[in-house]
Design a protein around this motif. Sequence first.
Motif, PDB file in Angstrom:
ATOM      1  N   LYS A 160     -44.273 -76.448  64.261  1.00 26.05           N
ATOM      2  CA  LYS A 160     -45.200 -76.004  64.415  1.00 26.05           C
ATOM      3  C   LYS A 160     -46.366 -75.473  64.050  1.00 26.05           C
ATOM      4  O   LYS A 160     -47.501 -75.422  63.244  1.00 26.05           O
ATOM      5  CB  LYS A 160     -45.866 -76.140  66.261  1.00 26.05           C
ATOM      6  N   ASN A 161     -45.763 -74.261  63.647  1.00 27.18           N
ATOM      7  CA  ASN A 161     -46.902 -73.387  62.663  1.00 27.18           C
ATOM      8  C   ASN A 161     -46.609 -74.029  61.518  1.00 27.18           C
ATOM      9  O   ASN A 161     -48.156 -74.413  60.428  1.00 27.18           O
ATOM     10  CB  ASN A 161     -46.292 -72.326  62.537  1.00 27.18           C
ATOM     11  N   LYS A 162     -46.274 -74.373  60.904  1.00 18.94           N
ATOM     12  CA  LYS A 162     -45.885 -75.307  59.042  1.00 18.94           C
ATOM     13  C   LYS A 162     -46.323 -76.478  59.729  1.00 18.94           C
ATOM     14  O   LYS A 162     -47.495 -76.216  58.132  1.00 18.94           O
ATOM     15  CB  LYS A 162     -44.158 -75.616  59.153  1.00 18.94           C
ATOM     16  N   GLU A 163     -46.544 -77.386  60.050  1.00 19.65           N
ATOM     17  CA  GLU A 163     -47.342 -78.342  60.836  1.00 19.65           C
ATOM     18  C   GLU A 163     -48.620 -78.233  60.401  1.00 19.65           C
ATOM     19  O   GLU A 163     -49.977 -78.951  60.105  1.00 19.65           O
ATOM     20  CB  GLU A 163     -47.258 -79.332  61.576  1.00 19.65           C
ATOM     21  N   GLU A 164     -49.129 -77.406  61.419  1.00 16.80           N
ATOM     22  CA  GLU A 164     -50.199 -76.614  61.020  1.00 16.80           C
ATOM     23  C   GLU A 164     -51.048 -76.138  60.063  1.00 16.80           C
ATOM     24  O   GLU A 164     -51.919 -76.578  59.609  1.00 16.80           O
ATOM     25  CB  GLU A 164     -50.792 -75.749  62.190  1.00 16.80           C
ATOM     26  N   LYS A 211     -50.266 -77.785  57.426  1.00 18.25           N
ATOM     27  CA  LYS A 211     -50.199 -78.412  56.540  1.00 18.25           C
ATOM     28  C   LYS A 211     -51.373 -79.385  56.328  1.00 18.25           C
ATOM     29  O   LYS A 211     -51.465 -79.505  55.802  1.00 18.25           O
ATOM     30  CB  LYS A 211     -48.481 -79.156  56.449  1.00 18.25           C
ATOM     31  N   PHE A 212     -51.363 -78.779  58.162  1.00 17.84           N
ATOM     32  CA  PHE A 212     -52.583 -79.976  58.746  1.00 17.84           C
ATOM     33  C   PHE A 212     -54.066 -79.593  58.272  1.00 17.84           C
ATOM     34  O   PHE A 212     -54.837 -79.865  57.384  1.00 17.84           O
ATOM     35  CB  PHE A 212     -52.960 -80.249  59.678  1.00 17.84           C
ATOM     36  N   GLN A 213     -54.163 -78.066  57.954  1.00 17.79           N
ATOM     37  CA  GLN A 213     -54.848 -77.168  57.350  1.00 17.79           C
ATOM     38  C   GLN A 213     -55.408 -77.342  56.117  1.00 17.79           C
ATOM     39  O   GLN A 213     -56.083 -77.523  55.085  1.00 17.79           O
ATOM     40  CB  GLN A 213     -54.753 -75.954  57.443  1.00 17.79           C
ATOM     41  N   ARG A 240     -56.654 -80.680  55.633  1.00 15.76           N
ATOM     42  CA  ARG A 240     -58.033 -80.719  55.338  1.00 15.76           C
ATOM     43  C   ARG A 240     -59.239 -80.152  54.344  1.00 15.76           C
ATOM     44  O   ARG A 240     -60.270 -80.679  54.324  1.00 15.76           O
ATOM     45  CB  ARG A 240     -58.753 -80.437  56.907  1.00 15.76           C
TER      46      ARG A 240
END
Length: 100
Positions: free
Chosen positions: A3-7, A9-11, A14
Amino acid sequence: MEKNKEELKFQEQRIWKEEEEEDEQIYAALVGLEHMREYAGENEKIILLIDEQKSILDNIRLRKAEFADEFKRQLQNKNSRIEEEIAEINQRIREIFMSE
């Protein structure tokens, strides 16, 4: 961990999108200033003001590029640490299953 890795990547996505939009705005402003310079003719004061504004925008663009490079490096470091932590957890899980 995933989840941290996905977050992250999303940041990153953006922020890069915002960076691209800002770069496009700076480029448009530089083009506009160049057109204004063409119409300024022989007016030295206007030419100096336009050149000053172009210089400011160029400096902003350089600082943004430096920031982007530093930000990318930091994200890569965070991603590497997360991947290392995931690998360690996976290794511990394998050891636990092997010991049973």
